[in-house]
Motif scaffolding. Structure first.
Motif, PDB file in Angstrom:
ATOM      1  N   ALA A   1       1.436  11.876  -9.169  1.00  0.00           N
ATOM      2  CA  ALA A   1       1.121  10.681  -9.875  1.00  0.00           C
ATOM      3  C   ALA A   1       2.001   9.972 -10.893  1.00  0.00           C
ATOM      4  CB  ALA A   1      -0.211  10.892 -10.694  1.00  0.00           C
ATOM      5  N   ARG A   2       1.959   8.861 -10.974  1.00  0.00           N
ATOM      6  CA  ARG A   2       2.939   8.066 -12.155  1.00  0.00           C
ATOM      7  C   ARG A   2       2.028   6.766 -12.463  1.00  0.00           C
ATOM      8  NH1 ARG A   2       6.885   8.472  -8.045  1.00  0.00           N
ATOM      9  NH2 ARG A   2       6.860   6.186  -7.925  1.00  0.00           N
ATOM     10  N   TRP A   3       1.589   6.709 -13.605  1.00  0.00           N
ATOM     11  CA  TRP A   3       0.619   5.591 -14.207  1.00  0.00           C
ATOM     12  C   TRP A   3       1.239   5.008 -15.450  1.00  0.00           C
ATOM     13  CZ3 TRP A   3      -2.448   6.490 -18.386  1.00  0.00           C
ATOM     14  CH2 TRP A   3      -3.196   5.057 -18.685  1.00  0.00           C
ATOM     15  N   SER A   4       1.078   3.780 -15.689  1.00  0.00           N
ATOM     16  CA  SER A   4       1.358   3.233 -16.686  1.00  0.00           C
ATOM     17  C   SER A   4       0.430   2.049 -17.172  1.00  0.00           C
ATOM     18  CB  SER A   4       2.849   2.826 -16.898  1.00  0.00           C
ATOM     19  OG  SER A   4       3.260   2.000 -18.076  1.00  0.00           O
TER      20      SER A   4
ATOM     21  N   PHE B   1       5.096  -6.720  -7.090  1.00  0.00           N
ATOM     22  CA  PHE B   1       3.924  -6.253  -7.142  1.00  0.00           C
ATOM     23  C   PHE B   1       4.190  -4.726  -7.057  1.00  0.00           C
ATOM     24  CE2 PHE B   1       0.112  -4.802  -4.874  1.00  0.00           C
ATOM     25  CZ  PHE B   1      -0.853  -5.766  -5.385  1.00  0.00           C
ATOM     26  N   ARG B   2       5.029  -4.181  -6.392  1.00  0.00           N
ATOM     27  CA  ARG B   2       5.315  -2.749  -6.094  1.00  0.00           C
ATOM     28  C   ARG B   2       5.637  -2.446  -7.549  1.00  0.00           C
ATOM     29  NH1 ARG B   2       6.158   0.722  -2.562  1.00  0.00           N
ATOM     30  NH2 ARG B   2       6.377  -0.544  -0.935  1.00  0.00           N
ATOM     31  N   GLN B   3       6.537  -3.119  -8.402  1.00  0.00           N
ATOM     32  CA  GLN B   3       7.113  -2.440  -9.531  1.00  0.00           C
ATOM     33  C   GLN B   3       5.902  -2.466 -10.595  1.00  0.00           C
ATOM     34  OE1 GLN B   3      10.227  -5.335 -10.645  1.00  0.00           O
ATOM     35  NE2 GLN B   3      11.801  -4.037 -10.080  1.00  0.00           N
ATOM     36  N   ALA B   4       4.866  -3.349 -10.556  1.00  0.00           N
ATOM     37  CA  ALA B   4       3.750  -3.372 -11.571  1.00  0.00           C
ATOM     38  C   ALA B   4       2.689  -2.096 -10.903  1.00  0.00           C
ATOM     39  CB  ALA B   4       2.954  -4.920 -11.541  1.00  0.00           C
ATOM     40  N   THR B   5       2.527  -2.022  -9.638  1.00  0.00           N
ATOM     41  CA  THR B   5       1.351  -1.241  -9.351  1.00  0.00           C
ATOM     42  C   THR B   5       1.646   0.233  -8.562  1.00  0.00           C
ATOM     43  OG1 THR B   5       1.198  -2.419  -7.070  1.00  0.00           O
ATOM     44  CG2 THR B   5      -0.078  -3.470  -8.922  1.00  0.00           C
ATOM     45  N   GLY B   6       3.077   0.199  -8.305  1.00  0.00           N
ATOM     46  CA  GLY B   6       3.442   1.104  -7.454  1.00  0.00           C
ATOM     47  C   GLY B   6       3.007   1.249  -5.887  1.00  0.00           C
ATOM     48  N   LEU B   7       2.497   0.169  -5.528  1.00  0.00           N
ATOM     49  CA  LEU B   7       2.428  -0.092  -4.122  1.00  0.00           C
ATOM     50  C   LEU B   7       2.647  -1.574  -3.606  1.00  0.00           C
ATOM     51  CD1 LEU B   7      -1.278  -0.608  -3.609  1.00  0.00           C
ATOM     52  CD2 LEU B   7      -0.557   0.635  -5.679  1.00  0.00           C
ATOM     53  N   SER B   8       2.919  -1.479  -2.227  1.00  0.00           N
ATOM     54  CA  SER B   8       3.114  -2.920  -1.907  1.00  0.00           C
ATOM     55  C   SER B   8       1.909  -3.626  -1.591  1.00  0.00           C
ATOM     56  CB  SER B   8       4.059  -2.773  -0.420  1.00  0.00           C
ATOM     57  OG  SER B   8       3.108  -2.419   0.436  1.00  0.00           O
ATOM     58  N   PRO B   9       2.004  -5.141  -1.617  1.00  0.00           N
ATOM     59  CA  PRO B   9       0.739  -5.628  -1.356  1.00  0.00           C
ATOM     60  C   PRO B   9      -0.144  -5.017  -0.088  1.00  0.00           C
ATOM     61  CG  PRO B   9       2.296  -7.204  -2.032  1.00  0.00           C
ATOM     62  CD  PRO B   9       2.952  -5.908  -1.751  1.00  0.00           C
ATOM     63  N   ARG B  10       0.880  -4.916   1.131  1.00  0.00           N
ATOM     64  CA  ARG B  10       0.136  -4.485   2.546  1.00  0.00           C
ATOM     65  C   ARG B  10      -0.550  -3.189   1.858  1.00  0.00           C
ATOM     66  NH1 ARG B  10       1.204  -7.027   6.854  1.00  0.00           N
ATOM     67  NH2 ARG B  10       3.314  -8.035   5.675  1.00  0.00           N
ATOM     68  N   THR B  11       0.207  -2.400   1.476  1.00  0.00           N
ATOM     69  CA  THR B  11      -0.467  -0.978   1.225  1.00  0.00           C
ATOM     70  C   THR B  11      -1.897  -1.153   0.449  1.00  0.00           C
ATOM     71  OG1 THR B  11       1.669   0.216   1.563  1.00  0.00           O
ATOM     72  CG2 THR B  11      -0.061   1.570   0.391  1.00  0.00           C
ATOM     73  N   PHE B  12      -1.769  -2.042  -0.762  1.00  0.00           N
ATOM     74  CA  PHE B  12      -2.713  -2.252  -1.685  1.00  0.00           C
ATOM     75  C   PHE B  12      -3.844  -2.835  -0.768  1.00  0.00           C
ATOM     76  CE2 PHE B  12      -5.365  -5.358  -4.131  1.00  0.00           C
ATOM     77  CZ  PHE B  12      -5.554  -4.425  -5.156  1.00  0.00           C
ATOM     78  N   ARG B  13      -3.722  -3.782   0.203  1.00  0.00           N
ATOM     79  CA  ARG B  13      -4.796  -4.332   0.749  1.00  0.00           C
ATOM     80  C   ARG B  13      -5.503  -3.389   2.060  1.00  0.00           C
ATOM     81  NH1 ARG B  13      -3.923 -10.458   3.112  1.00  0.00           N
ATOM     82  NH2 ARG B  13      -5.163 -11.214   1.377  1.00  0.00           N
ATOM     83  N   ALA B  14      -4.552  -2.568   2.549  1.00  0.00           N
ATOM     84  CA  ALA B  14      -5.056  -1.594   3.425  1.00  0.00           C
ATOM     85  C   ALA B  14      -5.870  -0.349   2.819  1.00  0.00           C
ATOM     86  CB  ALA B  14      -3.813  -1.036   4.163  1.00  0.00           C
TER      87      ALA B  14
ATOM     88  N   MET C   1      -0.132  -2.125 -14.877  1.00  0.00           N
ATOM     89  CA  MET C   1      -0.713  -0.915 -14.651  1.00  0.00           C
ATOM     90  C   MET C   1       0.203  -0.244 -13.546  1.00  0.00           C
ATOM     91  SD  MET C   1      -4.351   0.287 -12.974  1.00  0.00           S
ATOM     92  CE  MET C   1      -3.997  -1.071 -11.718  1.00  0.00           C
ATOM     93  N   LYS C   2       0.912   0.906 -13.512  1.00  0.00           N
ATOM     94  CA  LYS C   2       1.600   1.275 -12.498  1.00  0.00           C
ATOM     95  C   LYS C   2       0.970   2.447 -12.056  1.00  0.00           C
ATOM     96  CE  LYS C   2       6.012  -0.592 -14.482  1.00  0.00           C
ATOM     97  NZ  LYS C   2       7.381  -0.445 -14.981  1.00  0.00           N
ATOM     98  N   HIS C   3       1.100   2.480 -10.531  1.00  0.00           N
ATOM     99  CA  HIS C   3       0.430   3.906 -10.254  1.00  0.00           C
ATOM    100  C   HIS C   3       0.945   4.195  -8.690  1.00  0.00           C
ATOM    101  CE1 HIS C   3      -3.053   2.825  -7.905  1.00  0.00           C
ATOM    102  NE2 HIS C   3      -2.942   1.643  -8.647  1.00  0.00           N
ATOM    103  N   THR C   4       0.826   5.482  -8.380  1.00  0.00           N
ATOM    104  CA  THR C   4       1.415   5.820  -7.048  1.00  0.00           C
ATOM    105  C   THR C   4       0.229   5.705  -6.100  1.00  0.00           C
ATOM    106  OG1 THR C   4       1.303   7.838  -7.406  1.00  0.00           O
ATOM    107  CG2 THR C   4       3.372   7.078  -7.715  1.00  0.00           C
ATOM    108  N   THR C   5       0.395   5.610  -4.763  1.00  0.00           N
ATOM    109  CA  THR C   5      -0.716   5.604  -3.903  1.00  0.00           C
ATOM    110  C   THR C   5      -0.155   6.297  -2.727  1.00  0.00           C
ATOM    111  OG1 THR C   5      -2.500   4.489  -2.781  1.00  0.00           O
ATOM    112  CG2 THR C   5      -0.304   3.469  -2.856  1.00  0.00           C
ATOM    113  N   ASP C   6      -0.952   6.483  -1.675  1.00  0.00           N
ATOM    114  CA  ASP C   6      -0.697   7.081  -0.335  1.00  0.00           C
ATOM    115  C   ASP C   6      -1.844   6.753   0.506  1.00  0.00           C
ATOM    116  OD1 ASP C   6      -2.905   8.736  -0.404  1.00  0.00           O
ATOM    117  OD2 ASP C   6      -1.425  10.493  -1.236  1.00  0.00           O
TER     118      ASP C   6
END
Length: 284
Positions: A27-30, A263-276, A1-6
């Motif tokens: 938005a980019r999602w897959s 992780f970024r390729q799969a989700t669109g965000l880094s592990p650190r950004t995801f956790r934040a 599941m890929k998607h962008t985040t901010d």
């Protein structure tokens, strides 16, 4: 599941579901290689969406639905969306408790795009309101909304049929023909699993195993294993204080940088950004 985040995105992760709120922006999602039910609710704006054989425009209020193994994607420049992912065992349990089926059913969405999805949009707005201003009891409210959403989809947008080949194993709902191989993958997320070893677990030749696996899951064995690793990584990032280096090692990556890239390729965000972006439990 890929998607962008901010920085304004919010993510709530629980064992049976995950909820992502993207307030406004690109938005980019897959749903590629995912073995979950994905519900992408478009609350504002318009985007282009695609599946294996179709491409079209979608305008809010609308939704995109992807069953496990299906490939659906979307791109938009200025949109607000809510993404809910559901574990297959959870969806089946809801269907059984709603008396829509027995426990030996295969559930798929009847369509990928739902236009003028007013009911889905109302539920998504309720999700967004709860996530934007969290208060004590938030987890109970979100869980109730997830259940309402699931039952609505089962009633109006799902095909439910008997599937004798499915069974509930210790790793979830799995086709019995590949159950042992899938259990092997879950048990060895921290190391490489050769195709030959997966096939042996299913008592098949590598050729026949790979062909059956793709037919059953919609993806290749190694893509499935990679998705499992990243799903486990998301859970560890959300529920533990392990460092990113420790998380990467636990899901089979010897290099934290390689893990971060995957992780970024799969989700669109880094592990650190995801956790934040995670929403933690709110206490009174």
């Amino acid at each position: 599941m890929k998607h962008t985040t901010d920085a304004n995105d919010q993510i709530l992760v629980r064992e049976q579901f995950t909820v992502y709120l993207h307030p406004y922006g690109p938005a980019r999602w897959s749903s590629e290689a995912r073995q979950t039910y994905d519900i992408f609710c478009l609350l504002q704006g318009a985007l282009r969406w695609t599946d294996e054989s179709h491409a079209d425009e979608l305008r809010a209020p609308a939704a995109l639905l992807a069953s496990p193994g299906e490939q659906v994607g979307a791109n938009g420049a200025h949109v607000t969306y809510l993404l809910v992912t559901l574990a297959p065992a959870y969806v089946l349990d809801c269907a059984v408790r709603a008396r829509l089926t027995r426990a030996d059913a295969r559930i798929t969405f009847t369509t990928h795009a739902v236009n003028r999805a007013e009911r889905l949009a109302r539920l998504a707005h309720d999700f967004a309101a709860e996530m934007r201003a969290p208060e004590p009891g938030q987890e109970l409210v979100v869980a109730a909304l997830v259940e309402q959403l699931t039952v609505h989809l089962l009633r109006h947008h799902a095909n439910i049929r008997r599937a004798d080949e499915l069974e509930l194993s210790r790793v979830g709902l799995v086709d019995r023909r590949i159950r042992r191989a899938v259990e092997l993958m879950h048990a060895q997320l921290h190391e490489d699993v050769p195709l030959e070893e997966m096939a042996a677990a299913a008592f098949l030749s590598p050729f026949h195993f790979a062909r059956l696996f793709k037919k059953v899951t919609g993806t290749t064995p190694h893509a499935y294993l990679a998705a499992l690793r990243l799903e486990r990584a998301r859970a560890l990032l959300a529920t533990t204080d392990l460092s990113i280096t420790e998380v990467s090692a636990r899901v089979g990556y010897t290099s934290p940088s390689h893990f971060a890239k995957a992780f970024r390729q799969a989700t669109g965000l880094s592990p650190r950004t995801f956790r934040a972006a995670l929403i933690l439990e709110v206490r009174g």
